[in-house]
Design an enzyme around this catalytic site. Sequence first.
Site, PDB file in Angstrom:
ATOM      1  N   TYR A   1     -11.152   0.543   5.778  1.00 24.44           N
ATOM      2  CA  TYR A   1      -9.754   0.772   6.689  1.00 24.44           C
ATOM      3  C   TYR A   1      -8.541  -0.050   6.386  1.00 24.44           C
ATOM      4  CZ  TYR A   1     -13.862   2.273  10.152  1.00 24.44           C
ATOM      5  OH  TYR A   1     -14.967   2.443  10.217  1.00 24.44           O
TER       6      TYR A   1
ATOM      7  N   HIS B   1     -21.079   3.384   4.704  1.00 25.12           N
ATOM      8  CA  HIS B   1     -19.680   3.885   5.153  1.00 25.12           C
ATOM      9  C   HIS B   1     -20.439   5.281   5.117  1.00 25.12           C
ATOM     10  CE1 HIS B   1     -15.661   3.640   7.073  1.00 25.12           C
ATOM     11  NE2 HIS B   1     -16.222   3.968   7.466  1.00 25.12           N
TER      12      HIS B   1
END
Length: 259
Positions: free
Chosen positions: A54, A117
């Site tokens: 992110y 992730h």
Amino acid sequence: MSSTTTPLVTFHDGHTAPRLAFGTGTALYGKHASTAVTLAISSGFTHIDGAQAYGNESSMAEGIRAAAASVPRSSLYVTTKLGRFPQDGVDGVNVEASLRKSLERLGMDYVDLFLVHASSDHVGRDLKDIWNQMVAVKKLGLTKSIGVSNFNVKDLKTILADGAEYASHSLLSPPSHPTRPIPDDSDPALLAARDKLLELLDAAGKARGENVSRNAILLKWVWQKGFLTVTTSSKEERLRESVAALDLPDLSAEEMSAI
């Protein structure tokens, strides 16, 4: 700050996590997250979900520190996720080094949950080796729990071979279905559930009205299914609406089935 107690999900390692989380991806992807994180915490969120990918772990930490006067780190549940390694063949690039860099950005000694992730981030690498490294950082105390997201069945079987240690659980964005639209506020099943919940709230002498919305009922439905939910809304009213849903009575088996 809400005094509502967030329901917990129990992982396979015995640790628990709040079922309602505020995420710093999606709308905040690659953006400064401090203000949004502080607002989420002040609205009653105790689970903050971030990721290396992110690109905003540092500003996520700023938001947590800004809220520390009312909610200390010890009362929060912090998640981050292992991203793609810079490139193959880089000396010293491994799971531990990657997590330690995240902890530096977060200004923390540990995170509560560390996830791989996506398996697609590690094409050409040995997923089982990466998972063994995840187990190692847990043993070092750099994270309390480990898990995965965005894994297919084949890749899950790879890391779970030979009875591997794991603590994974499903993380969901706001409720949806790949082939069926989200029910709108005129949906008969939602209206029936809302009327029933209003009756129960009235009987208990609790506040009614804005906290029994489509969003609140769908959140309740997902929690009762056993999942975590992650929202990235930046609107205070929506954040407080999600927190208020925690106080709703359980949906009946019939309502669950109808929705």
